[in-house]
Design an enzyme around this catalytic site. Structure first.
Site, PDB file in Angstrom:
ATOM      1  CB  THR A  62      -0.837   0.014   1.301  1.00  0.00           C
ATOM      2  OG1 THR A  62      -1.686  -1.104   1.293  1.00  0.00           O
ATOM      3  CG2 THR A  62      -1.630   1.296   1.459  1.00  0.00           C
TER       4      THR A  62
ATOM      5  CG  ASP B 178      -5.076  -0.850   7.130  1.00  0.00           C
ATOM      6  OD1 ASP B 178      -5.051  -1.665   6.178  1.00  0.00           O
ATOM      7  OD2 ASP B 178      -4.109  -0.129   7.428  1.00  0.00           O
TER       8      ASP B 178
HETATM    9  C1  SD4 Z   1      -4.712  -3.979   3.711  1.00  0.00           C
HETATM   10  N1  SD4 Z   1      -3.116  -2.472   4.699  1.00  0.00           N
HETATM   11  O1  SD4 Z   1      -5.584  -4.065   2.858  1.00  0.00           O
HETATM   12  C2  SD4 Z   1      -3.599  -2.995   3.457  1.00  0.00           C
HETATM   13  C3  SD4 Z   1      -2.572  -3.678   2.655  1.00  0.00           C
HETATM   14  C4  SD4 Z   1      -1.274  -2.990   2.703  1.00  0.00           C
HETATM   15  O2  SD4 Z   1       0.833  -2.651   2.073  1.00  0.00           O
HETATM   16  O3  SD4 Z   1      -0.934  -2.222   3.501  1.00  0.00           O
HETATM   17  N2  SD4 Z   1      -0.372  -3.213   1.896  1.00  0.00           N
HETATM   18  O4  SD4 Z   1      -4.678  -4.638   4.715  1.00  0.00           O
END
Ligand code: SD4
Length: 331
Positions: A193, A224
């Site tokens: 992300t 999140d």
């Molecule tokens: C999630 N936090 O969907 C996100 C994925 C993520 O780096 O952070 N990727 O849980």
């Protein structure tokens, strides 16, 4: 009336500051109070795709764009990059082969917008911004978010690239439909992300976070990143924070909000991120086999980060330098 800076100068002259603990000295400067030490403009973002994103954010601000323009246009770069397997186009699909996207944005006025479980739109961050600016709401989901996007001129496109489709089909062969396959031995895979925080030359802050979420997740799973306070939080009086990693751990502790609240209590960005990670360790049993990373910036332009497992890094663009930093980790 004595402003904070003059107050601190008096304390310093009296030798009182040297007696105070570190946390008290690093209390963020409240909005509107000038301080020569504020390192603005500044941009911080997660992972190595943060380098071009930070650069873009700086350029937008230098060209006179707003700090909200800056964070939006910055994260549009990884969203449009088909080689980036965890954001926008080319994002890893869910276990049924659908690319579903989550994104959120917050501005210096405290306004917020987000979309989750959005399909077929390459720039979910721009839809989130529209939710923030053009509706009385904060979050739109799934089909409703898509309908809203299409009504506002966004175009549908296939976000599953030949490469991600091939990888998904490979994964299907051995997956046994377990969306968490490989997480124990590769805690930094399947989640890259981009979370990005920017502060303009006036000290105003905004943040953006965008992702295709957990690779090969159960259809309908939302992480999140679009949850205000979990994946992203900005309070223009205090600072901002954003998260990457296994979203479930961040949601269970409302991590980004926690980081900002800890900064409000006087912690440095670094210390606040560390304590938010420690909260996960205390409260969420899966912490030993999962990755979570937080980054934060306060109103002085001070930055910090902390993560669960080694391997998380982030990009900071400040004082003419745009560089990667390895985060310290709990384990
Ligand atoms: C999630 N936090 O969907 C996100 C994925 C993520 O780096 O952070 N990727 O849980």
């Amino acid at each position: 009336m004595l402003n904070r800076r003059k107050f601190l100068e008096k304390l310093s002259a009296a030798g009182v500051l040297t007696l105070l603990p570190e946390v008290v000295k690093s209390v963020p400067v409240p909005a509107g109070i000038t301080d020569d030490n504020i390192a603005a403009p500044a941009v911080i973002s997660t992972w190595s795709h943060g380098i071009p994103a930070n650069k873009k954010a700086m350029e937008v601000m230098q060209m006179g764009g707003s700090v909200v323009d800056a964070v939006e246009q910055a994260v549009m770069i990884p969203e449009a990059d088909p080689m980036n397997r965890s954001v926008g186009l080319g994002g890893t699909p869910d276990r049924d082969g659908h690319v579903t996207l989550d994104a959120s944005i917050m501005g210096p006025d405290g306004n917020a917008g987000s979309v989750c479980f959005l399909e077929h739109i390459i720039h979910p961050i721009s839809v989130a911004r529209l939710v923030m600016e053009k509706t009385p709401h904060v979050m739109l989901a799934g089909e409703g978010a898509l309908q809203f996007a299409l009504e506002n001129g966004f175009e549908e496109q296939n976000l599953l690239t030949p490469e991600t489709e091939k990888a998904w089909k490979e994964w299907l062969k051995e997956s046994d439909y377990n969306p968490e396959v490989n997480w124990e031995d590769k805690p930094n895979e399947f989640h890259d992300t981009i979370g990005l925080l920017a502060m303009d030359k006036n000290g105003d802050m905004a943040g953006a976070c965008t992702t295709s979420g957990l690779g090969y997740k159960i259809r309908g799973r939302v992480g999140d990143s679009p949850i205000i306070g979990a994946g992203l939080f900005v309070d223009n009086e205090i600072g901002g924070a954003t998260a990457t990693g296994m979203g479930e751990l961040v949601m269970k502790t409302l991590g980004s909000f926690l980081v900002v609240e800890l900064m409000r209590q006087g912690r440095s960005p670094q210390q606040a991120c560390k304590e938010a990670v420690e909260r996960i360790v205390q409260k969420v049993p899966e912490n030993k086999i999962r990755q979570v990373g937080f980054i934060a910036m306060n109103k002085r332009g001070e930055t910090g980060a902390f993560c669960l497992q080694p391997g998380f890094n982030y990009a900071v663009h400040q004082k003419g330098e745009n560089k990667m930093i390895d985060s310290r980790s709990y384990y």
